[in-house]
Design a protein around this motif. Structure first.
Motif, PDB file in Angstrom:
ATOM      1  N   ASP A  95       0.852  -1.186   0.000  1.00 13.13           N
ATOM      2  CA  ASP A  95       0.000   0.000   0.000  1.00 13.13           C
ATOM      3  C   ASP A  95       0.893   1.244   0.000  1.00 13.13           C
ATOM      4  OD1 ASP A  95      -2.390  -1.407  -0.047  1.00 13.13           O
ATOM      5  OD2 ASP A  95      -2.541  -1.493   2.132  1.00 13.13           O
ATOM      6  N   LEU A  96       1.479   1.516  -1.137  1.00 11.08           N
ATOM      7  CA  LEU A  96       2.338   2.678  -1.361  1.00 11.08           C
ATOM      8  C   LEU A  96       1.953   3.289  -2.699  1.00 11.08           C
ATOM      9  CD1 LEU A  96       5.749   1.038  -0.362  1.00 11.08           C
ATOM     10  CD2 LEU A  96       4.411   2.637   1.016  1.00 11.08           C
ATOM     11  N   PHE A  97       2.428   4.510  -2.973  1.00  6.98           N
ATOM     12  CA  PHE A  97       2.049   5.126  -4.248  1.00  6.98           C
ATOM     13  C   PHE A  97       2.914   4.634  -5.402  1.00  6.98           C
ATOM     14  CE2 PHE A  97       5.316   8.143  -3.071  1.00  6.98           C
ATOM     15  CZ  PHE A  97       5.841   8.582  -4.268  1.00  6.98           C
ATOM     16  N   ALA A  98       4.092   4.083  -5.104  1.00  2.84           N
ATOM     17  CA  ALA A  98       4.973   3.552  -6.155  1.00  2.84           C
ATOM     18  C   ALA A  98       6.041   2.678  -5.515  1.00  2.84           C
ATOM     19  CB  ALA A  98       5.620   4.695  -6.934  1.00  2.84           C
ATOM     20  N   ILE A  99       6.713   1.909  -6.349  1.00  3.95           N
ATOM     21  CA  ILE A  99       7.828   1.072  -5.893  1.00  3.95           C
ATOM     22  C   ILE A  99       9.068   1.487  -6.683  1.00  3.95           C
ATOM     23  CG2 ILE A  99       8.782  -1.261  -5.713  1.00  3.95           C
ATOM     24  CD1 ILE A  99       6.380  -0.899  -3.905  1.00  3.95           C
ATOM     25  N   PRO A 100      10.026   2.133  -6.034  1.00  6.44           N
ATOM     26  CA  PRO A 100      11.255   2.481  -6.741  1.00  6.44           C
ATOM     27  C   PRO A 100      12.151   1.248  -6.904  1.00  6.44           C
ATOM     28  CG  PRO A 100      11.414   3.189  -4.463  1.00  6.44           C
ATOM     29  CD  PRO A 100      10.009   2.647  -4.665  1.00  6.44           C
ATOM     30  N   ALA A 101      12.982   1.271  -7.919  1.00  7.09           N
ATOM     31  CA  ALA A 101      13.889   0.146  -8.173  1.00  7.09           C
ATOM     32  C   ALA A 101      14.817  -0.092  -6.986  1.00  7.09           C
ATOM     33  CB  ALA A 101      14.698   0.413  -9.437  1.00  7.09           C
ATOM     34  N   GLY A 102      15.217   0.960  -6.321  1.00  3.35           N
ATOM     35  CA  GLY A 102      16.092   0.814  -5.156  1.00  3.35           C
ATOM     36  C   GLY A 102      15.431   0.061  -4.020  1.00  3.35           C
ATOM     37  N   LEU A 103      14.138   0.280  -3.821  1.00  4.58           N
ATOM     38  CA  LEU A 103      13.413  -0.428  -2.763  1.00  4.58           C
ATOM     39  C   LEU A 103      13.304  -1.904  -3.109  1.00  4.58           C
ATOM     40  CD1 LEU A 103      11.887  -0.261  -0.080  1.00  4.58           C
ATOM     41  CD2 LEU A 103       9.809   0.228  -1.378  1.00  4.58           C
ATOM     42  N   ARG A 104      13.020  -2.193  -4.363  1.00  4.22           N
ATOM     43  CA  ARG A 104      12.933  -3.590  -4.796  1.00  4.22           C
ATOM     44  C   ARG A 104      14.270  -4.291  -4.587  1.00  4.22           C
ATOM     45  NH1 ARG A 104      14.005  -6.549  -9.263  1.00  4.22           N
ATOM     46  NH2 ARG A 104      12.604  -8.258  -9.753  1.00  4.22           N
ATOM     47  N   ALA A 105      15.368  -3.623  -4.948  1.00  5.67           N
ATOM     48  CA  ALA A 105      16.702  -4.197  -4.778  1.00  5.67           C
ATOM     49  C   ALA A 105      17.016  -4.419  -3.300  1.00  5.67           C
ATOM     50  CB  ALA A 105      17.748  -3.285  -5.419  1.00  5.67           C
ATOM     51  N   GLU A 106      16.633  -3.487  -2.460  1.00  5.15           N
ATOM     52  CA  GLU A 106      16.902  -3.613  -1.026  1.00  5.15           C
ATOM     53  C   GLU A 106      16.080  -4.745  -0.408  1.00  5.15           C
ATOM     54  OE1 GLU A 106      18.638  -2.653   2.757  1.00  5.15           O
ATOM     55  OE2 GLU A 106      19.232  -2.528   0.659  1.00  5.15           O
ATOM     56  N   VAL A 107      14.835  -4.894  -0.818  1.00  2.00           N
ATOM     57  CA  VAL A 107      13.999  -5.998  -0.325  1.00  2.00           C
ATOM     58  C   VAL A 107      14.620  -7.336  -0.745  1.00  2.00           C
ATOM     59  CG1 VAL A 107      11.748  -7.131  -0.562  1.00  2.00           C
ATOM     60  CG2 VAL A 107      11.867  -4.667  -0.174  1.00  2.00           C
ATOM     61  N   ALA A 108      15.084  -7.436  -1.976  1.00  6.16           N
ATOM     62  CA  ALA A 108      15.732  -8.670  -2.451  1.00  6.16           C
ATOM     63  C   ALA A 108      17.011  -8.939  -1.663  1.00  6.16           C
ATOM     64  CB  ALA A 108      16.029  -8.567  -3.943  1.00  6.16           C
ATOM     65  N   ARG A 109      17.781  -7.890  -1.373  1.00  6.92           N
ATOM     66  CA  ARG A 109      19.019  -8.047  -0.592  1.00  6.92           C
ATOM     67  C   ARG A 109      18.708  -8.551   0.813  1.00  6.92           C
ATOM     68  NH1 ARG A 109      22.118  -6.003   3.127  1.00  6.92           N
ATOM     69  NH2 ARG A 109      20.757  -4.286   3.675  1.00  6.92           N
ATOM     70  N   LEU A 110      17.699  -7.970   1.443  1.00  5.58           N
ATOM     71  CA  LEU A 110      17.328  -8.379   2.801  1.00  5.58           C
ATOM     72  C   LEU A 110      16.764  -9.806   2.818  1.00  5.58           C
ATOM     73  CD1 LEU A 110      15.742  -5.060   4.108  1.00  5.58           C
ATOM     74  CD2 LEU A 110      17.907  -6.097   4.822  1.00  5.58           C
ATOM     75  N   ALA A 111      16.020 -10.170   1.774  1.00  8.93           N
ATOM     76  CA  ALA A 111      15.496 -11.537   1.696  1.00  8.93           C
ATOM     77  C   ALA A 111      16.654 -12.536   1.628  1.00  8.93           C
ATOM     78  CB  ALA A 111      14.576 -11.688   0.485  1.00  8.93           C
ATOM     79  N   ALA A 112      17.655 -12.248   0.793  1.00  9.44           N
ATOM     80  CA  ALA A 112      18.822 -13.131   0.662  1.00  9.44           C
ATOM     81  C   ALA A 112      19.588 -13.205   1.982  1.00  9.44           C
ATOM     82  CB  ALA A 112      19.728 -12.643  -0.457  1.00  9.44           C
ATOM     83  N   LYS A 113      19.709 -12.070   2.647  1.00 14.38           N
ATOM     84  CA  LYS A 113      20.399 -12.015   3.950  1.00 14.38           C
ATOM     85  C   LYS A 113      19.693 -12.898   4.973  1.00 14.38           C
ATOM     86  CE  LYS A 113      21.496  -8.684   7.567  1.00 14.38           C
ATOM     87  NZ  LYS A 113      21.341  -7.298   7.981  1.00 14.38           N
ATOM     88  N   ASN A 114      18.375 -13.020   4.837  1.00 17.61           N
ATOM     89  CA  ASN A 114      17.577 -13.831   5.757  1.00 17.61           C
ATOM     90  C   ASN A 114      17.333 -15.251   5.239  1.00 17.61           C
ATOM     91  OD1 ASN A 114      17.060 -11.966   7.961  1.00 17.61           O
ATOM     92  ND2 ASN A 114      15.982 -10.764   6.432  1.00 17.61           N
ATOM     93  N   GLY A 115      18.135 -15.687   4.275  1.00 17.61           N
ATOM     94  CA  GLY A 115      18.066 -17.067   3.816  1.00 17.61           C
ATOM     95  C   GLY A 115      17.069 -17.348   2.708  1.00 17.61           C
ATOM     96  N   VAL A 116      16.535 -16.319   2.063  1.00 19.99           N
ATOM     97  CA  VAL A 116      15.588 -16.507   0.961  1.00 19.99           C
ATOM     98  C   VAL A 116      16.138 -15.794  -0.274  1.00 19.99           C
ATOM     99  CG1 VAL A 116      13.187 -16.271   0.209  1.00 19.99           C
ATOM    100  CG2 VAL A 116      13.696 -16.492   2.650  1.00 19.99           C
ATOM    101  N   PRO A 117      17.136 -16.397  -0.930  1.00 14.73           N
ATOM    102  CA  PRO A 117      17.670 -15.748  -2.139  1.00 14.73           C
ATOM    103  C   PRO A 117      16.655 -15.785  -3.272  1.00 14.73           C
ATOM    104  CG  PRO A 117      18.679 -17.897  -1.835  1.00 14.73           C
ATOM    105  CD  PRO A 117      17.798 -17.658  -0.634  1.00 14.73           C
ATOM    106  N   LEU A 118      16.425 -14.646  -3.883  1.00 11.90           N
ATOM    107  CA  LEU A 118      15.477 -14.523  -4.992  1.00 11.90           C
ATOM    108  C   LEU A 118      16.223 -14.040  -6.220  1.00 11.90           C
ATOM    109  CD1 LEU A 118      12.655 -12.678  -3.042  1.00 11.90           C
ATOM    110  CD2 LEU A 118      12.458 -14.965  -3.988  1.00 11.90           C
ATOM    111  N   LEU A 119      16.053 -14.738  -7.335  1.00  8.06           N
ATOM    112  CA  LEU A 119      16.602 -14.247  -8.591  1.00  8.06           C
ATOM    113  C   LEU A 119      15.899 -12.938  -8.937  1.00  8.06           C
ATOM    114  CD1 LEU A 119      16.749 -17.585 -10.598  1.00  8.06           C
ATOM    115  CD2 LEU A 119      18.667 -16.294  -9.654  1.00  8.06           C
ATOM    116  N   PRO A 120      16.519 -12.089  -9.753  1.00  5.32           N
ATOM    117  CA  PRO A 120      15.891 -10.797 -10.071  1.00  5.32           C
ATOM    118  C   PRO A 120      14.445 -10.901 -10.572  1.00  5.32           C
ATOM    119  CG  PRO A 120      18.128 -10.830 -10.868  1.00  5.32           C
ATOM    120  CD  PRO A 120      17.843 -12.219 -10.362  1.00  5.32           C
ATOM    121  N   ASP A 121      14.148 -11.903 -11.400  1.00  4.84           N
ATOM    122  CA  ASP A 121      12.780 -12.044 -11.907  1.00  4.84           C
ATOM    123  C   ASP A 121      11.862 -12.773 -10.943  1.00  4.84           C
ATOM    124  OD1 ASP A 121      13.539 -10.730 -14.161  1.00  4.84           O
ATOM    125  OD2 ASP A 121      13.828 -12.538 -15.362  1.00  4.84           O
TER     126      ASP A 121
END
Length: 165
Positions: A95-121
């Protein structure tokens, strides 16, 4: 002209029986049963991402430039899928007005840090485009300039949202 059309039609009529008598060889395949797909994982989550009052709002009108409270909470909702080969997919709505690419990258980085590596797609992060959410978390200065009454990027808000998501 008539001869060429007639000749073409005769040629097509001659080829039609051949087309109908051709056989296609399709290799056999099997659809795995549920027992063969051991390890399939599905998960879901819903997390409150409502920031405290005092943050500028993301592109809201004059009356709502800075949040003084809230009418309803903002959420992020996620669905996670992982197959037997450990291939995964995360579908996340915020529930936000937009998703910047930096936020998406940071969420993916944090997921990998917590043991859930996600490929970019494998991470689909989308916004509901509500202007009742916060502003100043965009990684492009252009959007922080016109979507909020306060200029600049709020690193604390950005990090807080990434952690929650």
């Amino acid at each position: 002209m008539i001869r060429s059309v007639t000749g073409c039609l005769l040629a097509i009529q001659g080829l039609l029986p051949l087309g109908c008598s051709l056989k296609l060889n399709v290799p056999k395949y099997t659809v795995p049963t549920a027992q063969q797909l051991q390890g399939f994982v599905v998960g879901r989550a819903k997390v409150d991402i409502t920031p405290p009052p005092g943050y500028p709002m993301g592109g809201h009108s004059i009356a709502g430039k800075v949040a003084r409270g809230y009418w309803t909470h903002l959420y992020t909702r996620a669905f996670y899928f992982q197959d037997a080969n450990r291939g995964n997919l995360a579908l996340v709505s915020c529930d936000l007005f937009a998703i910047p690419a930096g936020l998406r990258a940071e969420v993916a980085r944090l997921a990998a840090k917590n043991g859930v590596p996600l490929l970019p797609d494998a991470l689909i992060l989308a916004a509901t485009h509500t202007h009742h959410g916060p502003g100043n978390f965009m990684t492009s200065e252009l959007y922080n300039g016109f979507s909020s009454p306060w200029p600049g990027f709020d690193k604390e808000l950005f990090g807080w949202l990434a952690e929650k998501i």
